[in-house]
Design an enzyme around this catalytic site. Structure first.
Site, PDB file in Angstrom:
ATOM      1  N   LYS A   1       6.786   1.570   8.886  1.00 25.34           N
ATOM      2  CA  LYS A   1       5.734   1.542   7.871  1.00 25.34           C
ATOM      3  C   LYS A   1       4.416   1.983   8.515  1.00 25.34           C
ATOM      4  CE  LYS A   1       5.209  -1.784   4.962  1.00 25.34           C
ATOM      5  NZ  LYS A   1       4.834  -0.757   3.980  1.00 25.34           N
ATOM      6  N   GLY A   2       3.449   2.278   7.655  1.00 25.31           N
ATOM      7  CA  GLY A   2       2.133   2.623   8.178  1.00 25.31           C
ATOM      8  C   GLY A   2       1.752   4.079   7.974  1.00 25.31           C
ATOM      9  N   GLY A   3       2.601   4.807   7.227  1.00 23.08           N
ATOM     10  CA  GLY A   3       2.248   6.188   6.903  1.00 23.08           C
ATOM     11  C   GLY A   3       0.888   6.252   6.215  1.00 23.08           C
TER      12      GLY A   3
ATOM     13  N   GLU B   1      -0.415  -4.955   6.226  1.00 23.53           N
ATOM     14  CA  GLU B   1       0.899  -5.070   5.576  1.00 23.53           C
ATOM     15  C   GLU B   1       1.784  -6.058   6.330  1.00 23.53           C
ATOM     16  OE1 GLU B   1       1.187  -0.516   3.789  1.00 23.53           O
ATOM     17  OE2 GLU B   1       2.177  -0.977   5.654  1.00 23.53           O
TER      18      GLU B   1
ATOM     19  N   THR C   1       0.852  -1.202   0.000  1.00 20.26           N
ATOM     20  CA  THR C   1       0.000   0.000   0.000  1.00 20.26           C
ATOM     21  C   THR C   1       0.882   1.245   0.000  1.00 20.26           C
ATOM     22  OG1 THR C   1      -1.748  -1.149   1.201  1.00 20.26           O
ATOM     23  CG2 THR C   1      -1.760   1.243   1.339  1.00 20.26           C
TER      24      THR C   1
ATOM     25  N   GLY D   1       6.385  -0.530  -0.071  1.00 20.42           N
ATOM     26  CA  GLY D   1       7.263   0.599   0.249  1.00 20.42           C
ATOM     27  C   GLY D   1       7.510   0.690   1.742  1.00 20.42           C
ATOM     28  N   ALA D   2       8.144   1.781   2.160  1.00 20.97           N
ATOM     29  CA  ALA D   2       8.414   2.009   3.583  1.00 20.97           C
ATOM     30  C   ALA D   2       8.534   3.505   3.814  1.00 20.97           C
ATOM     31  CB  ALA D   2       9.700   1.301   4.008  1.00 20.97           C
ATOM     32  N   ASP D   3       8.354   3.902   5.062  1.00 20.61           N
ATOM     33  CA  ASP D   3       8.490   5.315   5.403  1.00 20.61           C
ATOM     34  C   ASP D   3       9.915   5.639   5.831  1.00 20.61           C
ATOM     35  OD1 ASP D   3       5.684   6.079   5.061  1.00 20.61           O
ATOM     36  OD2 ASP D   3       5.359   4.633   6.663  1.00 20.61           O
TER      37      ASP D   3
HETATM   38  C1  A5P Z   1       1.295   2.310   3.984  1.00 23.31           C
HETATM   39  O1  A5P Z   1       0.581   2.050   5.146  1.00 23.31           O
HETATM   40  C2  A5P Z   1       2.754   2.454   4.268  1.00 23.31           C
HETATM   41  O2  A5P Z   1       3.317   1.478   5.031  1.00 23.31           O
HETATM   42  C3  A5P Z   1       3.556   2.679   3.004  1.00 23.31           C
HETATM   43  O3  A5P Z   1       4.156   1.528   2.540  1.00 23.31           O
HETATM   44  C4  A5P Z   1       4.583   3.672   3.309  1.00 23.31           C
HETATM   45  O4  A5P Z   1       3.908   4.757   3.944  1.00 23.31           O
HETATM   46  C5  A5P Z   1       5.325   4.169   2.075  1.00 23.31           C
HETATM   47  O5  A5P Z   1       4.468   4.916   1.291  1.00 23.31           O
HETATM   48  P1  A5P Z   1       4.954   5.626  -0.032  1.00 23.31           P
HETATM   49  O6  A5P Z   1       5.373   4.571  -0.976  1.00 23.31           O
HETATM   50  O7  A5P Z   1       3.742   6.379  -0.496  1.00 23.31           O
HETATM   51  O8  A5P Z   1       6.065   6.555   0.340  1.00 23.31           O
END
Ligand code: A5P
Length: 234
Positions: A98-100, A107, A30, A86-88
């Site tokens: 993660k979890g932005g 996830e 996500t 992806g990751a924050d």
């Molecule tokens: C979603 O809940 C998040 O874990 C995303 O994987 C994370 O925030 C990275 O998002 P972007 O790819 O939009 O930077």
């Protein structure tokens, strides 16, 4: 030089999607980077690739359906072959925040099950220490004030996530508390302490043992691929 982060994300996503093979069960992440992967996967499917997929959020599920990716119920999942997300923040050891986007619980469920968890990102996500990005923690609504008090005892400044002027609710009907720790010293310890609080469902720390590969994309089209075991912060 200004880096076009969208392009960097796309290149990282393309490298990960190129590893997907016929017959695989693929976990869809996500967020903006994961969405690029979903779009590229759909393109490969149109070109003849056959896969089954499961999604980590309603948002990714909707996108996948719209693009014609076949989603299957979890009862039909033998094992997730690869989870791409992806990751924050990504630290030197491949611990993640993660979890932005609020999907941390789903996830983590998918990433934990996956034989391979490929993290895709642009280079801005790499940090020496996790914690500048507030750590998302999914909590049940019941007893919120008590759970918040317990989180604060761990040394963070908290804010209840709000979206469009409304309290944000996850796909699971829970709330998200963003916990600003500034700098996380011992990742595993904090992860365990947070998850030991009864009102907490899950926190956004993804420990290094979950990640098998990190792909960082750059806007000139190059990618840096690091397997978890040999990866070192450059
Ligand atoms: C979603 O809940 C998040 O874990 C995303 O994987 C994370 O925030 C990275 O998002 P972007 O790819 O939009 O930077």
């Amino acid at each position: 030089m200004f880096e076009n982060l969208q392009k960097s994300k796309q290149y990282a996503a393309a490298e990960a999607v190129a590893t997907v093979q016929n017959g695989m069960t693929v976990g869809l992440g996500t967020g903006s980077t994961a969405s690029y992967a979903i779009e590229l996967l759909a393109k490969r499917i149109r070109g003849g690739l056959f896969i089954k997929a499961v999604a980590s959020s309603f948002r990714s599920e909707d996108l996948a359906k719209k693009l014609g990716i076949q989603l299957i119920p979890f009862s039909e999942v033998d094992a997730i072959d690869v989870y791409i997300d992806g990751a924050d923040e990504i630290d030197n050891d491949l611990n993640l925040i993660k979890g932005g986007g609020g999907a941390l619980l789903r996830e983590k469920i998918l990433a934990f099950d996956a034989k391979e968890f490929i993290v895709i990102a642009d280079s801005s996500k790499r940090v020496e220490n996790l914690g500048r990005f507030p750590l998302p923690v999914e909590v049940v609504p019941f007893g919120l004030e008590l759970t918040v008090k317990q989180l604060q005892k761990l040394g963070c400044t908290i804010s209840l996530r709000v979206e469009d002027n409304k309290t944000y609710t996850t796909d699971n009907g829970n709330l998200v508390i963003d916990c600003d720790f500034k700098k996380i010293e011992i990742v595993q310890q904090l992860h365990d302490s947070i998850n030991n609080i009864p009102g907490v469902v899950e926190n956004g720390l993804f420990l290094k043992t979950m990640v098998t590969k990190l792909i960082i994309g750059y806007n000139n089209g190059s990618v840096e691929v690091n397997s978890a075991r040999s990866y070192q912060y450059a």
